[in-house]
Design a protein around this motif. Structure first.
Motif, PDB file in Angstrom:
ATOM      1  N   PHE A  72       0.772  -1.114  -0.019  1.00 54.04           N
ATOM      2  CA  PHE A  72      -0.192  -0.061   0.156  1.00 54.04           C
ATOM      3  C   PHE A  72       1.044   1.281   0.034  1.00 54.04           C
ATOM      4  O   PHE A  72       0.611   2.295  -0.739  1.00 54.04           O
ATOM      5  CB  PHE A  72      -0.885   0.058   1.173  1.00 54.04           C
ATOM      6  N   ARG A  73       2.033   1.254   0.789  1.00 53.83           N
ATOM      7  CA  ARG A  73       2.714   2.376   0.876  1.00 53.83           C
ATOM      8  C   ARG A  73       3.589   2.539  -0.522  1.00 53.83           C
ATOM      9  O   ARG A  73       3.570   3.703  -0.881  1.00 53.83           O
ATOM     10  CB  ARG A  73       3.884   2.148   2.030  1.00 53.83           C
ATOM     11  N   SER A  74       4.075   1.539  -0.990  1.00 53.01           N
ATOM     12  CA  SER A  74       4.873   1.782  -2.064  1.00 53.01           C
ATOM     13  C   SER A  74       4.012   1.979  -3.297  1.00 53.01           C
ATOM     14  O   SER A  74       4.221   2.949  -4.386  1.00 53.01           O
ATOM     15  CB  SER A  74       5.568   0.469  -2.808  1.00 53.01           C
ATOM     16  N   SER A  75       2.573   1.474  -3.313  1.00 53.25           N
ATOM     17  CA  SER A  75       1.679   1.917  -4.198  1.00 53.25           C
ATOM     18  C   SER A  75       1.221   3.538  -4.343  1.00 53.25           C
ATOM     19  O   SER A  75       0.999   4.164  -5.321  1.00 53.25           O
ATOM     20  CB  SER A  75       0.474   1.118  -4.431  1.00 53.25           C
ATOM     21  N   LYS A  76       1.156   4.019  -2.999  1.00 57.75           N
ATOM     22  CA  LYS A  76       0.781   5.341  -3.009  1.00 57.75           C
ATOM     23  C   LYS A  76       1.717   6.371  -3.496  1.00 57.75           C
ATOM     24  O   LYS A  76       1.452   7.166  -4.208  1.00 57.75           O
ATOM     25  CB  LYS A  76       0.424   5.508  -1.472  1.00 57.75           C
ATOM     26  N   LEU A  77       3.002   5.912  -3.067  1.00 60.76           N
ATOM     27  CA  LEU A  77       4.117   6.648  -3.323  1.00 60.76           C
ATOM     28  C   LEU A  77       4.243   6.534  -5.094  1.00 60.76           C
ATOM     29  O   LEU A  77       4.530   7.383  -5.558  1.00 60.76           O
ATOM     30  CB  LEU A  77       5.493   6.127  -2.856  1.00 60.76           C
ATOM     31  N   ALA A  78       4.085   5.220  -5.476  1.00 62.56           N
ATOM     32  CA  ALA A  78       4.135   5.373  -7.202  1.00 62.56           C
ATOM     33  C   ALA A  78       2.748   6.146  -7.707  1.00 62.56           C
ATOM     34  O   ALA A  78       3.097   6.883  -8.526  1.00 62.56           O
ATOM     35  CB  ALA A  78       3.792   3.969  -7.407  1.00 62.56           C
ATOM     36  N   LEU A  79       1.742   6.453  -6.926  1.00 60.64           N
ATOM     37  CA  LEU A  79       0.644   7.155  -7.369  1.00 60.64           C
ATOM     38  C   LEU A  79       1.165   8.469  -7.592  1.00 60.64           C
ATOM     39  O   LEU A  79       0.994   9.240  -8.182  1.00 60.64           O
ATOM     40  CB  LEU A  79      -0.436   6.901  -6.766  1.00 60.64           C
ATOM     41  N   ILE A  80       2.082   9.018  -6.503  1.00 59.11           N
ATOM     42  CA  ILE A  80       2.221  10.436  -6.488  1.00 59.11           C
ATOM     43  C   ILE A  80       3.506  10.771  -7.393  1.00 59.11           C
ATOM     44  O   ILE A  80       3.403  11.909  -7.975  1.00 59.11           O
ATOM     45  CB  ILE A  80       2.804  10.685  -4.818  1.00 59.11           C
ATOM     46  N   ALA A  81       4.248   9.745  -7.484  1.00 56.35           N
ATOM     47  CA  ALA A  81       5.182   9.802  -8.594  1.00 56.35           C
ATOM     48  C   ALA A  81       4.621   9.918  -9.823  1.00 56.35           C
ATOM     49  O   ALA A  81       4.988  10.814 -10.567  1.00 56.35           O
ATOM     50  CB  ALA A  81       6.200   8.828  -8.484  1.00 56.35           C
ATOM     51  N   TYR A  82       3.697   9.202 -10.127  1.00 58.25           N
ATOM     52  CA  TYR A  82       2.924   9.227 -11.451  1.00 58.25           C
ATOM     53  C   TYR A  82       2.248  10.713 -11.629  1.00 58.25           C
ATOM     54  O   TYR A  82       2.381  10.999 -12.792  1.00 58.25           O
ATOM     55  CB  TYR A  82       1.849   8.013 -11.351  1.00 58.25           C
ATOM     56  N   CYS A  83       1.631  11.155 -10.798  1.00 60.72           N
ATOM     57  CA  CYS A  83       0.911  12.352 -10.812  1.00 60.72           C
ATOM     58  C   CYS A  83       2.084  13.404 -11.055  1.00 60.72           C
ATOM     59  O   CYS A  83       2.006  14.324 -11.820  1.00 60.72           O
ATOM     60  CB  CYS A  83       0.313  12.648  -9.580  1.00 60.72           C
ATOM     61  N   ALA A  84       3.274  13.418 -10.481  1.00 59.72           N
ATOM     62  CA  ALA A  84       4.370  14.256 -10.644  1.00 59.72           C
ATOM     63  C   ALA A  84       4.928  14.106 -12.130  1.00 59.72           C
ATOM     64  O   ALA A  84       5.048  15.054 -12.816  1.00 59.72           O
ATOM     65  CB  ALA A  84       5.707  13.844  -9.839  1.00 59.72           C
ATOM     66  N   VAL A  85       4.886  12.989 -12.795  1.00 59.10           N
ATOM     67  CA  VAL A  85       5.373  12.786 -13.959  1.00 59.10           C
ATOM     68  C   VAL A  85       4.422  13.344 -15.075  1.00 59.10           C
ATOM     69  O   VAL A  85       5.036  14.154 -15.870  1.00 59.10           O
ATOM     70  CB  VAL A  85       5.468  11.320 -14.388  1.00 59.10           C
ATOM     71  N   ILE A  86       3.056  13.124 -15.018  1.00 55.66           N
ATOM     72  CA  ILE A  86       2.390  13.936 -15.610  1.00 55.66           C
ATOM     73  C   ILE A  86       2.266  15.494 -15.598  1.00 55.66           C
ATOM     74  O   ILE A  86       2.082  16.240 -16.464  1.00 55.66           O
ATOM     75  CB  ILE A  86       0.823  13.482 -15.259  1.00 55.66           C
ATOM     76  N   ALA A  87       2.335  15.809 -14.283  1.00 54.07           N
ATOM     77  CA  ALA A  87       2.700  17.420 -14.082  1.00 54.07           C
ATOM     78  C   ALA A  87       3.636  17.601 -14.741  1.00 54.07           C
ATOM     79  O   ALA A  87       3.772  18.863 -15.319  1.00 54.07           O
ATOM     80  CB  ALA A  87       2.650  17.730 -12.648  1.00 54.07           C
ATOM     81  N   PHE A  88       5.015  17.450 -14.486  1.00 53.65           N
ATOM     82  CA  PHE A  88       6.156  17.580 -15.336  1.00 53.65           C
ATOM     83  C   PHE A  88       6.057  17.751 -16.775  1.00 53.65           C
ATOM     84  O   PHE A  88       6.932  18.274 -17.433  1.00 53.65           O
ATOM     85  CB  PHE A  88       7.262  16.942 -14.842  1.00 53.65           C
TER      86      PHE A  88
END
Length: 174
Positions: A72-88
């Motif tokens: 769950f923790r890793s998936s949440k961090l991946a989701l945050i990183a995924y949102c950052a990829v989209i934003a960047f």
């Protein structure tokens, strides 16, 4: 609590042992577990007896809980990183005309967030596989990898699907 204790007293020893061992899975609190232990002690079954027979705690569930929390923790961090990829990846179109000097930082940020995304996706995949091995479910790793890779554009949906799926699997551990 008195009503719960009365209900516990009507259970036979094997069901009380099941309550002691699997109280977290059933959503009971520690007080219910302790009441079941007290009733068993009154019936001549000590805590030591429960430990010796493997009925004091569900070690498989505890280990699975650790994998679930890590997943769950890793998936949440991946989701945050995924949102950052989209934003960047959206920022260069807006920043190029306003502040071209920041464009290099945005590109670096995009690559870093993409790397972080893949690191946490792989970590969550490993935790997912460990959890399924512990459950005894032969989950197809290749299918999961393809699901993660091909599902990257829709990861924000898969995040919630996987979370619910793994949570339901946790409830099957005995």
């Amino acid at each position: 609590m008195p009503g719960s204790t009365d209900k516990l007293k009507t259970l036979d020893n094997s069901k009380l042992m099941d309550v002691v061992k699997n109280y977290k899975q059933y959503g009971y609190d520690l007080e219910i577990r302790q009441a079941a232990i007290t009733i068993l002690e009154e019936r001549g079954i000590s805590t030591q007896d429960l430990k010796m027979t493997g009925n004091f705690e569900n070690t498989r569930f505890e280990e699975a809980s650790r994998y679930f929390d890590s997943f769950f923790r890793s998936s949440k961090l991946a989701l945050i990183a995924y949102c950052a990829v989209i934003a960047f990846n959206l920022l260069p179109g807006f920043i190029a005309e306003i502040a071209p000097s920041i464009l290099t930082l945005v590109v670096i940020g995009s690559w870093l967030s993409l790397i972080i995304y893949f690191v946490f996706i792989i970590k969550s995949l490993l935790d997912h596989n460990r959890l399924y091995k512990l459950i005894g479910n032969n989950y197809n790793t290749n299918g999961t990898i393809m699901y993660y890779i091909l599902g990257a554009p829709l990861y924000f949906i898969f995040y919630f699907v996987f979370k619910k799926q793994v949570y339901n699997e946790m409830r099957t551990i005995q």
